[in-house]
Design a protein around this motif. Structure first.
Motif, PDB file in Angstrom:
ATOM      1  N   ALA A  26      53.803 -82.317  -2.974  1.00  0.00           N
ATOM      2  CA  ALA A  26      53.494 -83.249  -2.361  1.00  0.00           C
ATOM      3  C   ALA A  26      51.745 -83.456  -2.637  1.00  0.00           C
ATOM      4  N   VAL A  27      51.289 -83.835  -2.864  1.00  0.00           N
ATOM      5  CA  VAL A  27      49.216 -84.162  -2.654  1.00  0.00           C
ATOM      6  C   VAL A  27      49.530 -84.139  -0.823  1.00  0.00           C
ATOM      7  N   PRO A  28      48.677 -83.653  -0.478  1.00  0.00           N
ATOM      8  CA  PRO A  28      47.991 -83.129   0.733  1.00  0.00           C
ATOM      9  C   PRO A  28      47.055 -84.587   1.489  1.00  0.00           C
ATOM     10  N   THR A  29      47.502 -84.644   2.368  1.00  0.00           N
ATOM     11  CA  THR A  29      46.538 -85.809   2.596  1.00  0.00           C
ATOM     12  C   THR A  29      44.798 -85.704   3.401  1.00  0.00           C
ATOM     13  N   ASP A  30      45.157 -84.557   3.697  1.00  0.00           N
ATOM     14  CA  ASP A  30      43.381 -84.115   4.119  1.00  0.00           C
ATOM     15  C   ASP A  30      44.253 -82.293   3.933  1.00  0.00           C
ATOM     16  N   MET A  31      42.765 -81.579   4.145  1.00  0.00           N
ATOM     17  CA  MET A  31      42.070 -80.421   3.536  1.00  0.00           C
ATOM     18  C   MET A  31      42.907 -79.302   4.504  1.00  0.00           C
ATOM     19  N   CYS A  32      43.645 -79.704   5.993  1.00  0.00           N
ATOM     20  CA  CYS A  32      44.481 -78.924   6.580  1.00  0.00           C
ATOM     21  C   CYS A  32      46.281 -78.842   6.502  1.00  0.00           C
ATOM     22  N   ASP A  33      46.562 -80.148   5.755  1.00  0.00           N
ATOM     23  CA  ASP A  33      47.395 -79.974   4.887  1.00  0.00           C
ATOM     24  C   ASP A  33      48.220 -78.830   3.671  1.00  0.00           C
ATOM     25  N   ASN A  34      47.360 -78.140   3.536  1.00  0.00           N
ATOM     26  CA  ASN A  34      46.529 -76.824   2.672  1.00  0.00           C
ATOM     27  C   ASN A  34      47.446 -75.815   3.431  1.00  0.00           C
ATOM     28  N   ASN A  41      44.193 -66.030  10.871  1.00  0.00           N
ATOM     29  CA  ASN A  41      43.308 -65.645  12.851  1.00  0.00           C
ATOM     30  C   ASN A  41      42.280 -66.470  12.889  1.00  0.00           C
ATOM     31  N   SER A  42      42.755 -68.314  11.706  1.00  0.00           N
ATOM     32  CA  SER A  42      42.362 -69.071  12.476  1.00  0.00           C
ATOM     33  C   SER A  42      42.766 -70.534  12.702  1.00  0.00           C
ATOM     34  N   VAL A  43      41.500 -71.517  12.818  1.00  0.00           N
ATOM     35  CA  VAL A  43      42.695 -73.053  13.155  1.00  0.00           C
ATOM     36  C   VAL A  43      42.200 -74.172  12.846  1.00  0.00           C
ATOM     37  N   CYS A  44      42.572 -74.526  11.970  1.00  0.00           N
ATOM     38  CA  CYS A  44      42.318 -75.519  11.246  1.00  0.00           C
ATOM     39  C   CYS A  44      41.881 -77.417  12.043  1.00  0.00           C
ATOM     40  N   ARG A  45      41.390 -77.644  12.025  1.00  0.00           N
ATOM     41  CA  ARG A  45      41.124 -79.363  12.882  1.00  0.00           C
ATOM     42  C   ARG A  45      40.109 -79.896  11.948  1.00  0.00           C
ATOM     43  N   SER A  46      40.761 -80.915  10.900  1.00  0.00           N
ATOM     44  CA  SER A  46      40.546 -82.080  10.120  1.00  0.00           C
ATOM     45  C   SER A  46      39.960 -82.878  10.808  1.00  0.00           C
ATOM     46  N   TYR A  47      40.158 -82.923  12.378  1.00  0.00           N
ATOM     47  CA  TYR A  47      39.041 -84.525  12.611  1.00  0.00           C
ATOM     48  C   TYR A  47      38.108 -84.210  13.119  1.00  0.00           C
ATOM     49  N   GLU A  93      45.535 -74.452  23.117  1.00  0.00           N
ATOM     50  CA  GLU A  93      46.186 -76.210  23.442  1.00  0.00           C
ATOM     51  C   GLU A  93      46.212 -76.805  22.378  1.00  0.00           C
ATOM     52  N   TRP A  94      47.792 -77.131  22.339  1.00  0.00           N
ATOM     53  CA  TRP A  94      47.391 -78.766  21.432  1.00  0.00           C
ATOM     54  C   TRP A  94      47.672 -77.902  19.810  1.00  0.00           C
ATOM     55  N   VAL A  95      48.653 -77.004  19.442  1.00  0.00           N
ATOM     56  CA  VAL A  95      48.156 -77.031  17.906  1.00  0.00           C
ATOM     57  C   VAL A  95      49.464 -76.882  17.151  1.00  0.00           C
ATOM     58  N   LYS A  96      50.088 -76.567  16.253  1.00  0.00           N
ATOM     59  CA  LYS A  96      50.809 -76.414  15.266  1.00  0.00           C
ATOM     60  C   LYS A  96      51.200 -74.936  15.168  1.00  0.00           C
ATOM     61  N   LEU A  97      52.088 -74.444  15.942  1.00  0.00           N
ATOM     62  CA  LEU A  97      52.518 -72.654  15.444  1.00  0.00           C
ATOM     63  C   LEU A  97      52.567 -72.313  14.552  1.00  0.00           C
ATOM     64  N   PRO A  98      51.734 -71.034  14.700  1.00  0.00           N
ATOM     65  CA  PRO A  98      51.798 -70.287  12.887  1.00  0.00           C
ATOM     66  C   PRO A  98      52.678 -70.494  12.634  1.00  0.00           C
ATOM     67  N   GLY A 144      50.827 -59.529  13.630  1.00  0.00           N
ATOM     68  CA  GLY A 144      50.512 -59.320  12.503  1.00  0.00           C
ATOM     69  C   GLY A 144      49.678 -60.478  12.199  1.00  0.00           C
ATOM     70  N   ASN A 145      48.966 -60.799  11.419  1.00  0.00           N
ATOM     71  CA  ASN A 145      48.393 -62.037  11.291  1.00  0.00           C
ATOM     72  C   ASN A 145      48.623 -63.286  11.860  1.00  0.00           C
ATOM     73  N   LEU A 146      47.556 -64.010  12.410  1.00  0.00           N
ATOM     74  CA  LEU A 146      48.144 -66.119  12.431  1.00  0.00           C
ATOM     75  C   LEU A 146      48.030 -66.622  11.403  1.00  0.00           C
ATOM     76  N   ILE A 147      48.935 -67.078  10.822  1.00  0.00           N
ATOM     77  CA  ILE A 147      47.911 -68.111   9.603  1.00  0.00           C
ATOM     78  C   ILE A 147      48.263 -68.918   9.758  1.00  0.00           C
ATOM     79  N   ASP A 148      48.359 -70.116   9.074  1.00  0.00           N
ATOM     80  CA  ASP A 148      48.330 -71.865   9.150  1.00  0.00           C
ATOM     81  C   ASP A 148      48.445 -72.166  10.765  1.00  0.00           C
ATOM     82  N   ILE A 149      47.543 -72.281  11.622  1.00  0.00           N
ATOM     83  CA  ILE A 149      47.519 -72.580  12.521  1.00  0.00           C
ATOM     84  C   ILE A 149      47.007 -74.196  12.400  1.00  0.00           C
ATOM     85  N   ARG A 150      47.456 -75.346  13.076  1.00  0.00           N
ATOM     86  CA  ARG A 150      46.545 -76.296  13.200  1.00  0.00           C
ATOM     87  C   ARG A 150      46.500 -76.915  13.961  1.00  0.00           C
TER      88      ARG A 150
END
Length: 413
Positions: A26-34, A41-47, A93-98, A144-150
Motif C-alpha cells: 500500500a502507498v502511504p497517504t502521509d508520512m505518519c502512515d510509514n 519513543n516518539s509520536v508522529c503528528r501529520s497535522y 491523549e488522542w493517539v493510536k496506541l504503540p 521496552g520501547n514504544l514504537i509507531d505512536i500516531r
C-alpha cells in the motif's frame, strides 16, 4: 493473573481463531502512515509542522540527525526509571496506541488495577485501556520501547496512553508547567486589567461629556437615544459630499440611511459653528420634550470627542425656503397648499407658546427652518436658539440679540 518478576516476554498477536496473515503493498497517504516514521519513543503528528516529537520525558537519541529531519533513530529517556522508588505516569491523549511488540493483556482488569500491575514490573513502560469502545475494564501493558505512536487532533478518534516516567522526571515536568502557568495567568490578568481600565475610562469620559452637555437627565425627563459615531458615519457614507442636503452657520446636514431601512438627516456641528455646547444641549433637551406633528422629530444625538451631531427624521421635500425663493419650487405650491403650510406653522407655534408643558420661544423662525415632509406638511426645526419661559409669563427679555441677521434687519426696517 499477574506479571512475573522474571520479566518473561512473549510476542503474540491479539487474534482469536486463524493465525494466517495476509499482506499487501500500500502507498502511504502521509508520512505518519510509514511504520515507525519517527523512531522509538516518539509520536508522529501529520497535522503539525513538526511531524515528529519525542514523548514528554524523552530526548532525541541523535540530535544532529533530528536537525536534518531524520528522526528514525528515535528518542531515549532523560531520566532512567527508578522502579522501586515509585515511578509515575504521564497521560498522552488522542493517539493510536504503540505497536504490540512486547505486551501483556488482561480484559477483565480495571484501569486502576492496570496501573498498579505495571508498577510491579520494572520492565513495564506504558499501559492503556484495551477496550477501544471506552469500557471500564481492559488492561494493555507494554514493555521496552514504544514504537509507531500516531497523534490525532480532536476531530479524529484516539485513545489515552499512560507513559511511565521516573518520579524525579515527573516533578521536573510539573515544576516547568507551574513556571509557565504564571506567565499565562499574568498575560490574561494584564489583558483583563486593560479591558477593565478601558471600560472605566470610557465611563468616566462619557460621564464628563454628559455633564458638560447637561444630558444627565432625571428619571422623569425624556430619554434621547445616543448614536455611536461609527453608525452615523456608515449611514452617511463617511459624511460623503454627495450626501449633503443642506448647510447653515452650524455646519452641514447629511442624508443618511440606517441598517433598518430608515432615512435620517444628520446635522453635524462644525468646529467654527456659531452654535456651541449651550445651543447643542438646548436643542437636544427641548426637542426631546416637545412632541407635535408640526415640529421636527429628534431621533437621537452623537457626541464623540469634538464631534457633536443631531439625528432627525428625514424631510424629503427640503425646506420652505426652496419653495418660496427658487422659481422651480415656487411653481409647485398651489394657494390651498400654501394656506395649509401657514396653518401648520401656526399650529406648531401655538403649541410652543401655549399648549406644551414647556413654553418655548423659537427666536429664529424663518423659511429655511420650516421643513416639509413627503406630503408637504410643515415642521419647525432648529431649536438651538430657543428659550423657555414660565407659564404665567407673557413676554421674555434677553440680554443679547439672537437669530438670523437678515430677519433682524427685516424687523427693524
Amino acid at each position: 493473573m499477574t506479571l512475573s518478576e522474571s520479566g518473561i516476554l512473549q510476542r503474540f498477536v491479539l487474534m482469536e481463531g486463524s493465525t494466517e496473515w495476509t499482506t499487501m503493498d500500500a502507498v502511504p497517504t502521509d508520512m505518519c502512515d510509514n511504520y515507525g516514521q519517527c523512531g522509538a519513543n516518539s509520536v508522529c503528528r501529520s497535522y503539525k509542522e513538526s511531524t515528529c516529537e519525542c514523548l514528554e520525558g524523552f530526548n532525541p537519541k541523535s540530535p544532529e540527525e533530528w536537525k536534518l529531519f531524520n528522526s528514525s533513530s528515535g528518542c531515549v529517556r532523560r531520566t532512567l526509571l527508578e522502579c522501586q522508588r515509585k515511578d509515575g505516569f504521564m497521560k498522552l491523549e488522542w493517539v493510536k496506541l504503540p505497536d504490540l511488540l512486547e505486551f501483556w493483556l488482561n480484559k477483565s482488569m480495571s484501569t486502576k488495577e492496570c496501573e498498579a500491575e505495571c508498577l510491579k514490573n520494572c520492565s513495564c513502560t506504558a499501559y492503556a485501556n484495551s477496550d477501544i469502545n471506552g469500557g471500564v475494564n481492559g488492561c494493555l501493558i507494554w514493555f521496552g520501547n514504544l514504537i509507531d505512536i500516531r497523534g490525532y487532533n480532536q476531530e479524529n478518534p484516539g485513545q489515552d496512553l499512560y507513559i511511565r516516567l521516573a518520579a524525579s522526571e515527573l516533578r521536573s515536568i510539573r515544576e516547568s508547567n507551574v513556571k509557565e502557568s504564571p506567565v499565562v495567568v499574568l498575560t490574561v490578568s494584564v489583558i483583563c486589567g486593560m479591558l477593565t481600565l478601558g471600560f472605566v475610562f470610557w465611563c468616566i469620559t462619557w460621564k464628563i461629556t454628559s455633564r458638560r452637555l447637561g444630558l444627565l437627565r432625571k428619571k422623569e425627563d425624556v430619554e434621547v437615544p445616543l448614536f455611536d459615531f461609527t453608525t452615523v458615519a456608515t449611514a452617511t457614507n463617511k459624511f460623503s459630499q454627495e450626501n449633503v442636503i443642506g448647510a447653515g452657520g452650524f455646519g452641514p446636514v447629511y442624508k443618511g440611511h440606517l441598517p433598518n431601512g430608515q432615512n435620517i438627516a444628520v446635522k453635524r456641528l462644525s468646529k467654527d459653528s456659531r452654535q456651541g455646547l449651550k445651543e447643542f444641549k438646548n436643542e437636544v433637551v427641548l426637542i426631546a420634550k416637545l412632541q407635535h406633528r408640526n415640529l421636527v422629530r429628534l431621533l437621537g444625538y452623537c457626541v464623540q470627542g469634538d464631534e457633536k451631531m443631531l439625528i432627525y427624521e428625514y424631510m424629503p421635500n427640503k425646506s420652505l425656503n426652496y419653495f418660496i425663493f427658487e422659481q422651480n419650487g415656487s411653481a409647485l405650491l398651489t394657494w390651498p397648499k400654501r394656506l395649509d403650510i401657514v396653518l401648520g406653522i401656526v399650529r406648531g407655534l401655538l403649541y410652543l407658546h401655549q399648549d406644551s408643558r414647556l413654553q418655548v420661544i423659537h427666536r429664529d423662525l424663518k423659511a429655511s427652518n420650516i421643513l416639509l415632509d413627503i406630503n408637504l406638511k410643515p415642521k419647525i426645526s432648529d431649536f438651538g436658539l430657543a428659550r423657555t419661559f414660565g407659564g404665567d409669563e407673557s413676554e421674555m427679555k434677553t440680554e443679547r440679540v439672537v437669530g438670523t441677521h437678515f430677519m433682524q434687519w427685516l424687523h427693524i426696517s
